[in-house]
Each structure stands twice: as structure tokens, then as C-alpha cells.
Write an enzyme that holds these catalytic residues in place. Structure first.
Site, PDB file in Angstrom:
ATOM      1  N   GLU A 134      41.521  -2.252  27.227  1.00  0.00           N
ATOM      2  CA  GLU A 134      40.601  -3.396  27.179  1.00  0.00           C
ATOM      3  C   GLU A 134      41.354  -4.656  27.580  1.00  0.00           C
ATOM      4  O   GLU A 134      42.590  -4.694  27.476  1.00  0.00           O
ATOM      5  CB  GLU A 134      40.041  -3.544  25.766  1.00  0.00           C
ATOM      6  CG  GLU A 134      41.115  -3.932  24.759  1.00  0.00           C
ATOM      7  CD  GLU A 134      40.707  -3.718  23.305  1.00  0.00           C
ATOM      8  OE1 GLU A 134      40.531  -2.537  22.927  1.00  0.00           O
ATOM      9  OE2 GLU A 134      40.587  -4.704  22.582  1.00  0.00           O
ATOM     10  N   LYS A 136      43.237  -8.110  27.603  1.00  0.00           N
ATOM     11  CA  LYS A 136      43.926  -8.919  26.599  1.00  0.00           C
ATOM     12  C   LYS A 136      43.463 -10.353  26.815  1.00  0.00           C
ATOM     13  O   LYS A 136      43.769 -10.973  27.834  1.00  0.00           O
ATOM     14  CB  LYS A 136      45.443  -8.823  26.758  1.00  0.00           C
ATOM     15  CG  LYS A 136      46.179  -9.636  25.708  1.00  0.00           C
ATOM     16  CD  LYS A 136      47.659  -9.326  25.708  1.00  0.00           C
ATOM     17  CE  LYS A 136      48.373  -9.952  24.527  1.00  0.00           C
ATOM     18  NZ  LYS A 136      48.364 -11.412  24.549  1.00  0.00           N
ATOM     19  N   TYR A 245      37.679  -7.321  18.382  1.00  0.00           N
ATOM     20  CA  TYR A 245      38.363  -6.123  18.897  1.00  0.00           C
ATOM     21  C   TYR A 245      39.185  -5.380  17.856  1.00  0.00           C
ATOM     22  O   TYR A 245      39.789  -4.365  18.152  1.00  0.00           O
ATOM     23  CB  TYR A 245      39.248  -6.467  20.098  1.00  0.00           C
ATOM     24  CG  TYR A 245      40.238  -7.602  19.857  1.00  0.00           C
ATOM     25  CD1 TYR A 245      41.267  -7.474  18.947  1.00  0.00           C
ATOM     26  CD2 TYR A 245      40.125  -8.796  20.558  1.00  0.00           C
ATOM     27  CE1 TYR A 245      42.158  -8.507  18.736  1.00  0.00           C
ATOM     28  CE2 TYR A 245      41.019  -9.827  20.361  1.00  0.00           C
ATOM     29  CZ  TYR A 245      42.032  -9.688  19.438  1.00  0.00           C
ATOM     30  OH  TYR A 245      42.914 -10.703  19.224  1.00  0.00           O
TER      31      TYR A 245
END
Ligand code: IVH
Length: 714
Positions: A134, A136, A245
Site C-alpha cells: 500500500e 506510504k 491503515y
């Protein structure tokens, strides 16, 4: 970055060449420096150095600690994640620490990361290992605590253990739900990143400019500055966003994998990043990396890499953490951005320690959205290796906030007549010779060329003067770094000798010291008195005060002991300029004095400026010849003594140190072999024991009288 990036800040030496003393000084310096930068970054949201410089300070700290583990400080930066929380917000202790991620810089390192995980879990190369990839997000981490499904507390990362309570501010962020749709009833901390889009960032900066306010350097600083507002109304007016997240304390998890938990966050009402991918192999993971990187420019917000995480939460648990980061996750950073431009000139800057650093002056060029006109060229060898010449087209690289670097030149575009760069062998600031030291053992030249005009070079003078008056040198009270810098600026003190003529000149000066800011008649008089008191100085202190490279306190003492007078020491060092000379051989035959010292000393005195500065100083001060410590014929040498009760003239530690310096043995308990018991007030059992054994008892004054028969001054 190459080895030369890891030179000590104070000593200018490679870690492998540092003495223990130098390493301890470096660590002290680094702890303070890194703390200062942390504050600038985390508390004021105004970084004062680039990320790369910051990283190299931390790496230097880690490298020194690795070589000298015993020197690691309690306040070492290696034990800290960020800055302690700012004082203006209440603190929140994170029940689960907010840690950081290890970095990956290449595909190869990404594969190694996966291999390490497999090895740790004892998984074969074929066994399935699911990972997520994913973006950053380049914002700031935030932990949101929900209780009974309601938003309760928002905390910044702070130092990872304790953050700042920014709850009222987080309440104003639209992406942060106040209630969780169908969410957990127990306590649950959702973690993620607060960020600002490029469009919102530009609009905010325009607004700031219109209002005459400072512009933010980048969206991350804008987001941080906006969230960390004491007035939540200001936060409310700033368009902040949030991606969820990860999580902290959680009574129950809504899934068994990273992916499922994040999907649950979405169902609860959070924004989650749409680019999160599930990957089953290293190839898939790297494909996801490339896919995300390809979209970087069009996302509309800053990302600085791709985060890889082990998907299975049970495996995450087994993998656990190493110091500051999880073993089950890492950040694969994007490569730096590049551009080409013309190298207009190479400037040489002289640092506080005399290092000559080349700086490339460029035709301004935009690299990754930032206009670049200066870049580092590191050192002389680097210029030669890359053969960059003034007039060349060069490739420039910038990574994050890093100082841009020159990667190389474009040979096909080299103008005719471009000549190789001649690195100056004289200091551009003071004209003294600038030299590269040869490593005494390997003969390898130091990467850094240094100015030898230490005492007179304006670029180094303040640092040198500060050293000159420091506690173990001339020890002049009232002359601190601030005062030295101010006196230097005004031209009142330029070289050490000027310190001793200050009072005399002040008498005839139109602008008297006592009329200056911060100085009253009393403080001016005190300063002059403190200076007068130092006109007599011991030889080791004097040698040390000169600040010659490689001549620290221990070496200064050795030189003093060996040569007895300053004239002899100077003559020996001057004569040592020729390595074949007898003087040189004599010098390095002294136990503890090596070639580095001999060379540095010779270079120092080879410089006319330095000889003159020393000569002028010697007109002002009297250097005492070295008197050998007479510990061996001290009246108390060899005696076994015990201190007991409260001493009045000195602390127990001081008394012990002094006795030992004089050759006495200090014991903790009284026995028949004890020669004297020195009893202070309220002496108890030891005094009784001495009396019962017939051991002689002295008062503190009697003992001092006994010791005073010797002198142990340096
Ligand atoms: S996971 C235990 N995922 O990067 C580690 N962090 O250098 C949990 N960050 O402090 C962090 N995007 O503020 C994670 N997709 C992402 C991220 C992310 C940005 C930040 C986060 C963290 C820092 C680590």
C-alpha cells in the site's frame, strides 16, 4: 551515500579511527544535535536540516555506538523515535507504542526482506506467504481511540511512547468519523495518516501569502502545522484528510488479516487507500510497487514509498518487533528524482572544523517539483571520480528533502575547453595551506581537505576561540560561546592574544564593554578579572588550548611531560615537519604519540599565521614549565587510609580521589593494616573499630596538613 558521510561531527574522523574519548564527545554532541533537530521537526514542524542529513547523523550515532557499545548514553537518540511531545498539548501515553518502519531501497532489499521473514518463520521458499502492499502516505501518524463506538481521544505519535492530545483538532477533520458504523463496542484505536492534498496545500499557501503569513515548505509540514494548532478553529479551516491503515489497542479485531481489518475500517466509515494490494510472491509485491509508483504523480497527494506488511495477523504476532520497527512490515522507498542542468561553478565552503566542502552552483532546474540551484559534491575525490567540470551538463538527484546530489556529467554535452577542476590547496577564507591527512597506518589520504589556519581562519576562529577558553583549556569564566561569537563579530577578539588585550583596549575604546547590551560595569569587571587570573597557565593546558588537530588533553599532557617547556615542545613539533628528521623520530618514539600527532603538530607550526598567533599570545601569558607529579615521594604515598563520618572541606569522593592521586590506598573498612582513619563529624562504627584496633585517627585538617607537603599541579 559513501563512507565519508559518516565522519564525526566534532573530530572529523571516521568512526574506525576515533579514540574512545573522541567517540564519547561525538555521542554527546549527536544526542544534543539530534534532539534539537527532532524538536524543530516534530514540535515546530520546521525541519532545519534535510532528511538525508538527519539520517546520516543518526547513522553516525549508531555506528559509534556499535563500535563503542559501552559509551551508549541513556539519552541516546537510538532509543528515541521522535521528539518528546510539545509542552503545549496534554500528553497521551500510547497503550501500544507507535513505532516506525524499516526502510528498503531496492528490489533486492525487498526480496531479502521477504527471505528474512521466511527464515524467521521457518517457512520454505515454496510455502505461501501473503503480503499487502500500500502507499506510504507522507503525512503524520495519528492514533484515534474509540470507546463504545464513539470517538474519544486523538493522539499524535510524539516519541512513539507518548504523544500529544489533539482530540479537539481531530474532531474537525471530516475523514475522522465521530461514530463507527457497526463498529466494535470495546475500546479500539484506529491508526493512520493525516495528510493534505497538493491542491489544498497550494490554496493554503496562497491564503497564507495573502495574509502575510509564512508559507509551508511542503504538504506534510502544512498538515502537521495545521493539526498541531492550539486553536481548533484554525485546524477546522485547514483541509486535512485521513487514511486509516493500522491499529493500536483493540479489544477484539474485526478480521484475521491485515487486509480484512482495513476493509472493516472502511465499513466503519474511514477512508482507506484504494491502492492497497494483496500479493502472494515477491514478484507480485514488486509489481504492486511499480504500479503504485507509476501512479505517484497523479494521486494528488504525497507518497514516498510502498509499505509491505505480512497479511496474516498470527504471523505478524510471531514476527514481533526489533527495536523501533516491526519485523513484519517495511517501507520500500521510491528512488530519487533526477534532472539535468549546467554546472555554473564549484564553490568551496569552509566548515567550523576547517573542512573544505565543494558545493555545485547550478543553473536552476526543477527536480521533482522543487527548484534546485545548489548541490553537494562531497569532496575532492568525488569531483575527480565523476570528472565533473565547470560548464558541464550534470545529472542532479533529489530524494525527499535531501540536499540534491550531482550524479555525474553528460560526456556528449561537454563544452570544448572545459578543464578538470583544481581543488584549492589553500583555504579560500584565510589563505592558509589546506591539507589532506594521510592515515598513519595505511597511508590513505583523508577524503576531506582541511584548512591548517585554525587559530586565524575566520571560518574556524569562533570554534577555536571557544575551545581556547573552555574549561580544560584556559577556563575563562564569563567567556562562553555566545560572548565569543559576539566579540568576534565586533572585531574585538580575533585571535587568542586579543583576549588578553581586551581590558587594555577597552579603556581607550569609544564603545565600552560595560555599555553594551547584556554587560554591566560589574560583569565587565568580572570578565577582565577572570582573564587576568589566567595569565599564568600550566604547560599541558596551554598546549591543549591551541586546538591542534589530534592534540587532545592526554596528548597535550604527554607532550608537556616529554618536553617540559613550551619552547622545547614547539621546537620539536616544528622540526618534525620532515619525517626523516631525528626530531620526528624522537617525537613518535614517545609512548602515546603517533604519526597523526606528529604530522598535525608539524603542520600547525609550519603555518606562519599560527606561529605568529602563538608568539603574540606568548607576549600576553606566562606558560609554566612542566613540574613532574611528585606522587611517589608524597608523604602519604603507600599509606592505607579509611575515611569515615561527614567531611567538611571536601566530599568523600574528592577526598578519595585526592588521596589516591597522592599514592595512598583508600579502603572501605578498617583493619589492622590500616595506617590512618580520617574521621569527620558523626563518625560511628569505623571510628570505634579504629580505636579498638589501635589504628591512628586523624581529623580532616590533620590529614590535609599531611597531604599539603606535596604539589601535584600539572
Ligand atoms: S504502518 C508498526 N502504513 O510511516 C508500523 N505506516 O515510518 C505501523 N505511514 O509512523 C505503520 N503510510 O506514520 C503504515 N500505509 C502505511 C503508512 C504508514 C505512512 C507512516 C506512519 C509511520 C511511518 C513509519
Amino acid at each position: 551515500m559513501g563512507e565519508e558521510a559518516l565522519l564525526g561531527v566534532v573530530s572529523g574522523k571516521a568512526v574506525a579511527a576515533m579514540t574512545e574519548e573522541e567517540a564519547a564527545l561525538e555521542l554527546a554532541h549527536l544526542a544534543a544535535e539530534i534532539e534539537r533537530h527532532d524538536r524543530a521537526y516534530f514540535e515546530r514542524d520546521e525541519p532545519d536540516i534535510s532528511d538525508a542529513e538527519y539520517d546520516s547523523l543518526r547513522r553516525l550515532n549508531a555506528a559509534i555506538e556499535a563500535r563503542f557499545p559501552a559509551l551508549a548514553r541513556a539519552d541516546s537518540p537510538s532509543t528515541r523515535v521522535g521528539a518528546a511531545p510539545s509542552q503545549k498539548f496534554a500528553k497521551v501515553a500510547h497503550r501500544v507504542p507507535m513505532l516506525s518502519l524499516g526502510n528498503i531501497f531496492s528490489e533486492e532489499e525487498a526480496r531479502e526482506f521477504l527471505d528474512r521473514i521466511r527464515r524467521f518463520l521457518k517457512l520454505s521458499a515454496e510455502a505461501a506467504l501473503e503480503m499487502t502492499a500500500e502507499p506510504k502516505i507522507d503525512g503524520l501518524g495519528l492514533s484515534l481511540r474509540y470507546e463504545a463506538g464513539r470517538f474519544a481521544v486523538a493522539a499524535t505519535r510524539g516519541d512513539g511512547v507518548e504523544g500529544e492530545n489533539v482530540t479537539p483538532n481531530a474532531l474537525t477533520v471530516a475523514d475522522i468519523p465521530q461514530r463507527l458504523k457497526g463498529g466494535p463496542r470495546g475500546a479500539f484505536e484506529v491508526r493512520g495518516e493525516v495528510y493534505m492534498t497538493h491542491a489544498d496545500f497550494s490554496a493554503l499557501n496562497e491564503q497564507q501569502a495573502a495574509a502575510g503569513e509564512r508559507a509551508f515548505a511542503n504538504p506534510r509540514n502544512a498538515a502537521a502545522g495545521s493539526l498541531r494548532q492550539l486553536n481548533p478553529a484554525i485546524t477546522a479551516s485547514r483541509p486535512l484528510r485521513f487514511f486509516a491503515y493500522s491499529w493500536g489497542e483493540a479489544e477484539a479485531l474485526p478480521g484475521a488479516t491485515q487486509f480484512d481489518v482495513v476493509q472493516a475500517f472502511k465499513a466503519w466509515g474511514f477512508q482507506v487507500n484504494p491502492l492497497m494490494r494483496l500479493c502472494r510472491s515477491a514478484d507480485e509485491l514488486l509489481a504492486a510497487y511499480r504500479e503504485i509508483e507509476a501512479q505517484r504523480a497523479t494521486l494528488g497527494y504525497d507518497i514516498d514509498g510502498v509499505v509491505y506488511k505480512v497479511n496474516d495477523l498470527r504471523l505478524q504476532e510471531r514476527l514481533g518487533f526489533v527495536s523501533r520497527s516491526p519485523r513484519w512490515a517495511a517501507a520500500h522507498k521510491f528512488a530519487a528524482e533526477q534532472a539535468t542542468t549546467i554546472l555554473k561553478a564549484i564553490d568551496i565552503q569552509v566548515g567550523r572544523t576547517g573542512a573544505l566542502t565543494p558545493v555545485a552552483k547550478l543553473e536552476p532546474v526543477t527536480v521533482g517539483g522543487v527548484v534546485v540551484q545548489n548541490a553537494t559534491l562531497h569532496n575532492e575525490d568525488e569531483i575527480a571520480r565523476k570528472d565533473v567540470r565547470v560548464g558541464d551538463w550534470v545529472r542532479v538527484q533529489r530524494a525527499g528533502d535531501v540536499i540534491p546530489q550531482i550524479l555525474g556529467h553528460l560526456p556528449e554535452r561537454r563544452p570544448s575547453g572545459a578543464v578538470p577542476f583544481q581543488f584549492p590547496t589553500e583555504c579560500p577564507v584565510c589563505g592558509s595551506a589546506a591539507v589532506r591527512e594521510a592515515h598513519p597506518k595505511t597511508g590513505k589520504l583523508d577524503a576531506v581537505r582541511r584548512c591548517t589556519g585554525g587559530l586565524i581562519c575566520p571560518a574556524q576562529a569562533v570554534e577555536r576561540l571557544r575551545h581556547f577558553v573552555s574549561r580544560n583549556a584556559f577556563d575563562i569564566e564569563g567567556l562562553g560561546e555566545k560572548q565569543i561569537a559576539a566579540f568576534f563579530e565586533e572585531g574585538r577578539i580575533r585571535t587568542p592574544a586579543d583576549i588578553f588585550t581586551l581590558a587594555e583596549r577597552d579603556k581607550t575604546s569609544l564603545k565600552k564593554l560595560k555599555d553594551k547590551d547584556g554587560w554591566g560595569a560589574r560583569s565587565a569587571a568580572n570578565l577582565f578579572k577572570a582573564i587576568e587570573e589566567r595569565r599564568n597557565i600550566s604547560l599541558p593546558r596551554f598546549i591543549y588550548a591551541l586546538g591542534v588537530r589530534h592534540i587532545g588533553e592526554t596528548t597535550a599532557k604527554l607532550l608537556a611531560k616529554t618536553f617540559r617547556t613550551f619552547a622545547a615542545a614547539q621546537a620539536a613539533l616544528e622540526a618534525a615537519a620532515d619525517p626523516d628528521s631525528e626530531a620526528y623520530q624522537h617525537l613518535i618514539s614517545v609512548d602515546g604519540i603517533g604519526e597523526a600527532v606528529a604530522q598535525a603538530g608539524a603542520q600547525f607550526f609550519a603555518e606562519g599565521h599560527n606561529r605568529e598567533a602563538v608568539a603574540r599570545l606568548l607576549e600576553q601569558v606566562r606558560v609554566e614549565d612542566y613540574a613532574e607529579e611528585r606522587a611517589r615521594d608524597s608523604a602519604v604515598a603507600g599509606l592505607r587510609v579509611v575515611f569515615t563520618g561527614a567531611l567538611e572541606r571536601m566530599t568523600r569522593d574528592e577526598a578519595k580521589a585526592m588521596a589516591e592521586r597522592l599514592g595512598a590506598h583508600v579502603a572501605g573498612a578498617v583493619s589492622k593494616t590500616t595506617d590512618y582513619v580520617i574521621a569527620g563529624a558523626d563518625a560511628g562504627s569505623k571510628l570505634k573499630k579504629a580505636q579498638s584496633l589501635g589504628v591512628k585517627v586523624l581529623t580532616e585538617d590533620e590529614w590535609l596538613a599531611m597531604t599539603r607537603t606535596v604539589s601535584v599541579e600539572d
